[in-house]
Write a protein that holds these residues in place. Structure first.
Motif, short mmCIF file in Angstrom:
data_model
loop_
_atom_site.label_atom_id
_atom_site.label_comp_id
_atom_site.label_asym_id
_atom_site.label_seq_id
_atom_site.Cartn_x
_atom_site.Cartn_y
_atom_site.Cartn_z
N PHE A 241 -3.76 0.38 3.83
CA PHE A 241 -4.57 -0.76 3.21
C PHE A 241 -3.32 -2.54 3.10
O PHE A 241 -4.44 -3.17 3.08
N VAL A 242 -2.63 -2.17 2.83
CA VAL A 242 -1.89 -3.71 3.22
C VAL A 242 -1.63 -4.38 4.38
O VAL A 242 -2.16 -5.25 4.07
N TYR A 243 -0.67 -3.64 5.20
CA TYR A 243 -0.45 -4.05 6.59
C TYR A 243 -0.14 -5.59 6.61
O TYR A 243 -1.25 -6.68 7.16
N ALA A 244 0.52 -5.87 6.23
CA ALA A 244 1.51 -7.18 5.84
C ALA A 244 2.78 -6.97 5.89
O ALA A 244 3.36 -7.07 5.15
N LEU B 165 10.48 -4.90 -5.35
CA LEU B 165 9.42 -4.59 -6.38
C LEU B 165 9.31 -3.28 -6.65
O LEU B 165 9.25 -3.40 -8.56
N LEU B 166 8.63 -2.54 -6.36
CA LEU B 166 8.17 -1.49 -6.64
C LEU B 166 9.20 -0.53 -7.07
O LEU B 166 8.87 0.41 -8.21
N ALA B 167 9.72 -0.14 -6.26
CA ALA B 167 10.93 0.40 -6.40
C ALA B 167 11.71 -0.31 -8.38
O ALA B 167 12.79 0.84 -8.80
N LEU C 97 11.63 5.28 -3.59
CA LEU C 97 10.31 5.37 -3.35
C LEU C 97 9.92 6.66 -2.67
O LEU C 97 10.04 7.05 -1.41
N TRP D 226 5.06 8.87 0.99
CA TRP D 226 3.50 8.40 1.75
C TRP D 226 3.08 7.00 1.16
O TRP D 226 2.06 6.47 1.60
N LEU D 227 3.90 6.29 0.68
CA LEU D 227 3.15 5.31 0.11
C LEU D 227 3.61 4.31 1.44
O LEU D 227 3.01 3.29 1.64
N MET E 36 8.49 -7.02 1.23
CA MET E 36 9.01 -7.29 -0.11
C MET E 36 8.83 -6.99 -1.28
O MET E 36 9.34 -6.58 -2.82
N GLY E 37 7.64 -6.04 -0.75
CA GLY E 37 7.36 -5.16 -1.65
C GLY E 37 8.16 -4.11 -2.28
O GLY E 37 8.19 -3.47 -3.71
N GLN F 221 5.39 -6.02 2.94
CA GLN F 221 5.42 -4.81 2.04
C GLN F 221 6.89 -5.31 2.36
O GLN F 221 7.36 -4.14 1.18
N LEU G 134 0.76 4.86 3.24
CA LEU G 134 -0.47 4.06 3.01
C LEU G 134 -0.70 2.81 2.76
O LEU G 134 -1.49 2.21 2.79
N SER G 135 1.10 1.93 2.44
CA SER G 135 0.89 0.76 2.80
C SER G 135 0.37 -0.10 4.01
O SER G 135 -0.67 -0.84 4.14
#
Lengths: 104, 279
Positions: free
Chosen positions: B90-93, B103-105, B79, B82-83, B99-100, B97, B86-87
């Protein structure tokens, strides 16, 4: 790239929703019992599935028959039961996985 | 990471940095600052920040190291770097994160990400309740305080009181913002480090599986019931046969949740009245 941004935005919105929920919905009344049930027992099922989903992409039919991943998970769990240090468990299991993947 | 957690991960899930032990109470008493004569605004701010910093040192250590791991694994999974910042912003968990990343990859859709994040963070919906009173008069700061309520921040703010002479609300805000800055620095450093590595390290993404294994062990220690695991195993078995690798996680999860709901009566046999209020 759009999918990454959209996916991250979805995670951000949902996370904020879960954190804001008590303040938005439950400051006056009790949360439903089903929510309490779910937050208590769902994580155990989610974690199990996240571990199992690793094995969905493992090919057990040909060498090394998923051995690196199986050994990695087993050693991670054993290390964690023994030392209960998150970083030691993760580093140990991952190192073993990388070693076995390279050797076998 | 906790955990989320990580973050942002429930203390019982084991990723929370060590919170002050009982013996350390004196440490926190010692750092209480005597209320001084009315000070200027900037001196007040310095007072609050130094108190918040000292209170948040355990989180500093935890968030930097777990954030580093997050950034490294994220870049190692292919990935873009910059993700990570960014995460963190804005996500801050933490747990979500991590787990993400997988899923994102992979090829997960937005819906799958949303549903899994919801389940991963469902605990927030209940335990934020105990912050209702503390944050009641936070005014303009409330939206940020609510956004930044990770497991570790929750743990700190419910354990430690603001020192005397320090404005309670400013203390909450400073602790929350400092904690997020640690997480941001850790995640960004990890991503930068992963990006600087001369080659992609094969197999580093197994750290994700290892993290989930750790969280699972913590769950097994906490949740003394076999039903959630049986539900997961059955869901996985059915989805293994019925779904493509792409849809495996979503389908198995839906089946597992359905089964779990069917077994609810077994898990919560006739709870005594008033037990629910004791959250």
């Amino acid at each position: 790239m759009n999918r990454l941004l959209l996916g991250t935005a979805a995670m951000a919105v949902v996370t904020l929703f879960t954190r804001a929920a008590p303040f938005l919905f439950f400051s006056k009344r009790k949360p439903p019992a089903y929510l309490d049930f779910l937050q208590r027992y769902a994580p155990a099922a989610v974690m199990s599935l996240l571990v199992l989903s690793t094995f969905r992409s493992v090919d057990f039919g040909s060498a090394p028959h998923g051995l690196p991943a199986l050994a990695g998970v087993a050693v991670t769990a054993a290390l964690h039961l023994w030392k209960r240090n998150v970083l030691v468990s993760i580093a140990g299991g991952t190192a073993l996985y990388m070693l076995l993947s390279g050797l076998l | 990471m906790r955990g989320t957690a990580i973050i942002p991960i429930r203390r019982s899930q084991g990723l929370a940095p060590p919170l002050p032990e009982r013996g350390e109470e004196r440490y926190y008493e010692a750092m209480q600052i005597p209320s001084s004569s009315p000070a200027s605004g900037s001196a007040d701010l310095r007072l609050v920040l130094s108190a918040a910093f000292r209170a948040s040192v355990p989180v500093l250590l935890g968030y930097i190291s777990i954030g580093l791991a997050y950034g490294l694994v994220l870049v190692g999974s292919g990935l873009p770097w910059w993700l990570a910042p960014l995460s963190a912003l804005f996500v801050y968990a933490g747990a979500a994160q991590f787990m993400g990343i997988g899923l994102l990859a992979g090829s997960a859709g937005v819906l799958e990400l949303a549903l899994l994040t919801l389940l991963m963070n469902a605990r927030h919906m209940v335990y934020g309740l105990s912050m209702l009173g503390r944050y009641a008069n936070a005014g303009m700061r409330k939206p940020y305080l609510v956004f930044a309520l990770t497991d570790e921040t929750y743990g700190l703010l419910t354990t430690i009181e603001a020192p005397q002479g320090v404005d309670q609300r400013s203390f909450y805000t400073s602790v929350s913002a400092l904690n997020q800055s640690y997480w941001f620095i850790g995640c960004s450093l990890g991503a930068a480090l992963g990006n600087a590595l001369p080659m992609r390290v094969e197999g580093l993404d197994f750290a994700l599986t290892a993290l989930f294994t750790v969280l699972l062990v913590e769950q097994i220690k906490t949740i003394r019931a076999w039903e959630p695991y049986l539900a997961a195993a059955l869901g996985a078995a059915i989805a293994y046969i019925a779904a493509s690798p792409r849809d495996f996680l979503l389908l198995s999860l839906l089946i597992a949740l359905g089964l779990l709901t069917l077994m609810r009566k077994r898990l919560e046999p006739a709870r005594p009245q008033g037990a629910e209020a004791a959250i």
